[in-house]
Write a protein that holds these residues in place. Structure first.
Motif, PDB file in Angstrom:
ATOM      1  N   SER A  59       0.848  -1.075  -0.076  1.00 42.12           N
ATOM      2  CA  SER A  59       0.081   0.110  -0.059  1.00 42.12           C
ATOM      3  C   SER A  59       0.993   1.283  -0.001  1.00 42.12           C
ATOM      4  O   SER A  59       0.654   2.503  -0.603  1.00 42.12           O
ATOM      5  N   ASN A  60       1.935   1.063   0.812  1.00 40.03           N
ATOM      6  CA  ASN A  60       2.757   2.466   0.747  1.00 40.03           C
ATOM      7  C   ASN A  60       3.650   2.399  -0.472  1.00 40.03           C
ATOM      8  O   ASN A  60       3.740   3.322  -1.148  1.00 40.03           O
ATOM      9  N   LEU A  61       3.761   1.117  -1.206  1.00 40.51           N
ATOM     10  CA  LEU A  61       4.658   1.349  -2.247  1.00 40.51           C
ATOM     11  C   LEU A  61       3.660   2.036  -3.571  1.00 40.51           C
ATOM     12  O   LEU A  61       4.343   2.630  -4.357  1.00 40.51           O
ATOM     13  N   ILE A  62       2.493   1.726  -3.612  1.00 37.61           N
ATOM     14  CA  ILE A  62       1.525   2.391  -4.394  1.00 37.61           C
ATOM     15  C   ILE A  62       1.620   3.861  -4.291  1.00 37.61           C
ATOM     16  O   ILE A  62       1.551   4.538  -5.275  1.00 37.61           O
ATOM     17  N   GLU A  63       1.576   4.443  -2.977  1.00 35.58           N
ATOM     18  CA  GLU A  63       1.743   5.904  -2.866  1.00 35.58           C
ATOM     19  C   GLU A  63       3.258   6.372  -3.337  1.00 35.58           C
ATOM     20  O   GLU A  63       3.645   7.543  -3.000  1.00 35.58           O
TER      21      GLU A  63
END
Length: 408
Positions: A59-63
């Motif tokens: 989820s962090n990586l998507i951001e």
């Protein structure tokens, strides 16, 4: 001109569900039931904690925030001195804690309606209450403004997401009431609860109700909707991993989300403001992502293969130490045990058993809540890729390229 909540219609596929989508949903429901079927509940609980870290990582990586899994686990344990990038790790830890709350509510059968205004505000509130100070502010219209936990955008807090202009802040309450009401109707029955997940995910992001954190809230809402749809596999698979990786390449998620923003294309494209055809395409892609992740998880958590991978790892790290292999395999298969049971399991006297326990605890293959506590399985971070190949990736997400400028 007054913006009406009908701007987000259609909110779902209500008529003439394509046969291919029906078949896909039946496959998802069937294969989700197999996840972790042979795992002991104690082993599943340990894996569930690991999966939450993975979900937060992706989820962090998507951001665009690449956070080491080791840093996330250190932040959760309060070992700040070990962390390479503290703010990013604490941001991911906040995600883990909110998902843990959702999982606990689901397992206790008291999970709220995931798409309700109250629940979405609570997700955002819990997330931002845990966020590091650095991420509690955003630059907006040339000013540094606080992100208030659980608060929708206020009048004047207008935003743009790429080329998409979400509803005006003054209309958010009306849009969100419409959002909640529509998905109450669309989630009737098992098929409705599953079919509505992709559309709800997109439409919440389309409204963009919060000043910041909308993407993470939408993914946590989606996780909760997956639990409600009874395809969550005991919390053992991750939607964020699929969205970050795509079916063929990173970047698909943003491209597909942008595609579902498109307005209706003529009289044969549904009766709403937005395109029904692109919503169907987005739904087919999103459901395919879900099935892909369910299949990945089923393969990864197959008890026979997991035991084999664990055994091969111990052979490499502890050659000739047969007792350690026997003990780890026993705990993996049958769940936590007392220390007093170990001599009988491995066939040695108490002192030798204590030495075996000590070595396995030190290396992280076993865990215990205290000096005399029960023993449970561990999955050491240093060996995660051996035990669970392709679980994490350190490759940055590549944003989709800008659209080609048309030749006029």
């Amino acid at each position: 001109m007054v913006e009406t909540p009908a701007r987000i219609e259609p909110c779902g596929i209500e008529e003439n569900i394509p046969v291919a989508l029906g078949d896909l949903m039946l496959t998802i429901q069937s294969e989700a039931q197999e996840i972790g079927r042979l795992l002991h509940p104690d082993s599943a609980a340990e894996l569930r904690a690991m999966m939450r870290v993975m979900n937060a990582y992706y989820s962090n990586l998507i951001e665009g925030h690449n956070t080491r899994p080791a840093d996330i686990e250190a932040a959760l344990a309060g070992r700040i001195e070990e962390i390479e990038n503290r703010p990013l790790a604490e941001e991911a830890a906040a995600h883990v804690r909110v998902q843990e709350w959702i999982d606990m509510e689901a397992r206790a059968d008291r999970l709220q309606v995931p798409f309700s205004v109250d629940f979405l505000r609570e997700i955002h509130r819990r997330f931002y209450m845990e966020m590091p100070e650095e991420f509690r502010f955003v630059e907006h219209a040339g000013r540094r403004e606080p992100v208030v936990p659980g608060q929708f955008r206020l009048e004047g807090q207008e935003v743009a997401v790429g080329r998409h202009l979400p509803p005006s802040a003054s209309r958010i309450d009306d849009f969100m009431r419409h959002f909640e009401t529509r998905y109450w109707g669309l989630t009737r029955g098992r098929i409705g609860r599953l079919l509505s997940i992709p559309a709800a995910h997109h439409r919440l992001n389309y409204i963009h109700p919060f000043l910041d954190g909308n993407g993470r809230v939408s993914r946590l809402m989606t996780h909760a909707m997956i639990q409600k749809a009874e395809i969550g596999g005991h919390g053992l698979w991750s939607i964020s991993r699929g969205l970050a990786r795509g079916l063929h390449e990173p970047g698909e998620y943003m491209q597909r989300m942008d595609g579902a923003d498109q307005p209706r294309r003529g009289d044969l494209d549904g009766r709403g403001n937005l395109s029904l055809a692109t919503l169907q395409q987005f739904t087919a892609w999103f459901l395919s992502i879900m099935l892909d992740q369910i299949r990945f998880t089923n393969a990864m958590l197959d008890l026979r293969d997991l035991r084999s991978r664990y055994s091969a790892l111990l052979d490499d790290l502890m050659p000739g130490q047969v007792r350690s292999k026997i003990l780890v395999e026993h705990v993996l298969r049958y769940g936590e045990i007392s220390r007093g049971d170990v001599p009988g399991i491995v066939g040695v006297k108490e002192r030798a058993a204590r030495n075996d326990i000590s070595e396995l605890l030190k290396s992280g293959f076993l865990k215990s809540s205290g000096h005399r506590g029960m023993l449970r399985i561990g999955f050491p971070l240093a060996y995660r890729e051996r035990l669970f190949p392709n679980l994490f990736t350190h490759v940055e997400i590549t944003p989709p390229p800008p659209p080609e400028i048309p030749v006029l």
